[in-house]
Design a protein around this motif. Structure first.
Motif, short mmCIF file in Angstrom:
data_model
loop_
_atom_site.label_atom_id
_atom_site.label_comp_id
_atom_site.label_asym_id
_atom_site.label_seq_id
_atom_site.Cartn_x
_atom_site.Cartn_y
_atom_site.Cartn_z
N ALA A 1 -3.04 -4.65 2.30
CA ALA A 1 -2.69 -3.78 3.43
C ALA A 1 -2.29 -4.58 4.67
O ALA A 1 -1.63 -4.04 5.56
N PRO B 1 -7.97 3.99 2.70
CA PRO B 1 -8.20 3.37 1.39
C PRO B 1 -9.17 4.14 0.50
O PRO B 1 -9.25 3.83 -0.69
N THR C 1 0.82 -1.22 0.00
CA THR C 1 0.00 0.00 0.00
C THR C 1 0.85 1.26 0.00
O THR C 1 0.36 2.35 -0.30
N TYR D 1 -7.80 -4.58 -1.12
CA TYR D 1 -7.12 -3.65 -0.22
C TYR D 1 -6.75 -4.35 1.09
O TYR D 1 -5.63 -4.20 1.60
#
Length: 538
Positions: free
Chosen positions: A468, A453, A375, A464
């Motif tokens: 992450a 996000p 990320t 995500y």
């Protein structure tokens, strides 16, 4: 600190250093008790056993001294990650994390994790301890008993609260001093969402559905006060306690089904030291099962595959691996705000579903950006903060496996994080709640924009979460206490099938506690010492 106090401390330190130099230069061939690992549990066990002057205790630590600024300065804790004070474990690539392989830091220094962590003191939820008691079949692990232990070991520096806090124990606990305005904004944001706030995260807050509070920390006079410093450092002048650093425990020596000592590597040379009483393994949830397996205690198929003779078939060794997993959500500051204390001063526990009777989500606000390696590519602000939030009660379970028979070879760590679909659903709710908190009115004076996000759903949210995900470094469960086929230790922390051998660290947890794990590990150490003293009439 007065000049007289400083002089007394210097005199004690010189006396203790000279004592330990004498003791380690003339190691005995035999001790009453050998404690492997000077971390959050092992430090407690060794110090408590050494309270009896007639008992000779050897505390063995693979790492070195904790007297370095990166350990003692609360703000410098990130500098320990990846240093010589970190075992530097790495997990296997995980298909449930889009093929990512997470680092698995663990303390390798006097104090273990309590010397390299963020210093947070989180006792665990009432339900955690009552679950431990149920699994062990022993009410001594239940919440009421454990609460009494916490009152006995704490030297609480906040507002007096005799129902929940003690003020004369060895562990100096205080609220985060002069907490940042963004930490207070976290509590205000929780209140906006109807989440209750408390004066402390330890007490009533962890007896119900959760809440938010300024963190309690192990910091004294602005310096880290690890569990090694709380328990062992004040008694290093005792002639019956030897602390041997830079020493690897290679295996437990067994005579049939009895532990009689340990094989160590000290100064590059192998050596065997005997124990007439017991060997206590407190190496943490990665090294403890590793030591057991290399000693011939573990799953028969696993040991035979690695070429290790089987002493006792115990299939649960290395199974039941758990860790808290986080999904960092990040905001950019309007104006830079420097982190205070250790940079994590507000915490929140809440539920992913209203029907739950205890929190399953854990939120630690971190006053600087904490992206994953993946990320980070989304762009990290120079000045920002992270809602370091994740699963307090993950359902996924991993496993540790041997690579070969060499005790120096690292384990294969299959964390299996997010393999259970229920964890993915809870993670999505966790991220949604992060966004509700961070984008609330309470943060508007401080926040310029949400960096990540953003508003995601469906597959984008799932991706995500998997990209992450990072660890809280709360590895637990791999030598669990219980009564089923995968249990490794009983309610007294004795290893099943082996006499004179106990485990006392986070690996014995049947499930990971709700929150940071160093406080529960202190309780595990206290319980172990209590049980050993009772068994040996000390």
């Amino acid at each position: 600190m007065t000049s007289a106090t400083h002089q007394d401390d210097a005199e004690f330190h010189a006396r203790a250093a000279a004592n330990q130099s004498r003791l380690t230069a003339a190691l005995k061939p035999t001790y009453d008790f050998i404690v492997c690992g000077a971390g959050a549990s092992g430090s407690v066990v060794a110090a408590r056993l050494a309270e009896n002057p007639d008992v000779q205790v050897l505390l063995v630590e693979a790492g070195g001294s904790d007297a370095v600024e990166a350990v003692l300065d609360p703000a410098q804790w990130p500098a320990n990650l990846g240093s010589e004070r970190d075992w530097g474990f790495a997990a296997e690539p995980n298909p449930h994390l889009n093929g990512r392989a997470l680092s698995m830091s663990m303390g390798k220094v006097l104090g273990g994790g309590s010397s390299v962590n963020v210093m947070l003191w989180a006792r665990g939820h009432r339900n955690d301890w009552d679950y431990f008691a149920s699994e062990a079949g022993d009410s001594g692990w239940g919440y009421d008993t454990v609460l009494d232990l916490y009152r006995r070991i704490e030297n609480w520096q906040g507002a007096p609260d005799p129902q929940y806090r003690g003020d004369s124990g060895p562990v100096w606990v205080q609220p985060s001093a002069d907490a940042s305005p963004v930490a207070h904004a976290m509590l205000d944001a929780a209140a906006e969402l109807g989440i209750p706030t408390f004066d402390s995260p330890n007490g009533r807050m962890m007896e119900g559905p959760g809440g938010a509070a300024i963190t309690d920390v192990l910091v004294r006079d602005g310096r880290r006060n690890s569990l090694f410093r709380a328990y062992v450092r004040p008694v290093l002048d005792r002639p019956n306690l030897t602390v041997l650093t830079d020493t690897l425990v290679r295996r437990v020596v067994l005579d049939g089904n009895r532990a009689t000592g340990v094989e160590i590597i000290h100064g590059g040379e192998p050596k065997t030291i005997k124990a007439t009483g017991e060997v206590i393994v407190s190496l943490g949830a990665i090294q403890t099962p590793k030591l057991l397996m290399h000693s011939g205690i573990g799953d028969r198929e696993e040991l035979e595959r690695a070429g290790i003779p089987v002493v006792h078939h115990l299939p649960g060794v290395g199974q039941n691996f758990q860790d808290h997993v986080s999904f960092g959500c990040t905001w950019e500051y309007k104006d830079p705000i420097a982190p205070r204390n250790g940079g994590s001063e507000a915490t929140l526990y809440w539920k992913s579903r209203p029907d739950l009777d205890a929190p399953d989500l854990l939120f630690c606000q971190v006053e600087f950006p904490v992206p994953s390696e993946r990320t980070a590519a989304l762009g990290v602000p120079e000045h920002g903060w992270t809602m370091f939030a994740g699963l307090a009660q993950p359902k996924s379970r991993g496993r540790l496996r041997l690579r070969d028979a060499n005790p120096l070879s690292p384990l294969r760590i299959d964390t299996n994080m997010l393999s259970d679909p229920e964890d993915v659903r809870a993670a999505a709710r966790c991220v949604e709640l992060c966004r509700e908190l961070g984008n609330s009115r309470a943060f508007s004076p401080f926040v310029k924009r949400e960096v990540m996000p953003g508003n995601l759903s469906g597959g984008a949210m799932s991706d995500y979460i998997r990209d992450a995900a990072v660890t809280y470094w709360h590895q637990t469960g791999t030598a669990k206490m219980g009564r089923d086929a995968l249990s490794v230790v009983d309610a007294s922390l004795k290893v099943y099938g082996i006499e004179g051998l106990r485990v006392a660290d986070g690996s014995i947890m049947p499930r990971v506690t709700t929150g940071n794990t160093q406080a529960p590990c202190a309780i595990i150490g206290e319980r172990a010492a209590e049980l050993i003293r009772l068994a040996h009439h000390l």
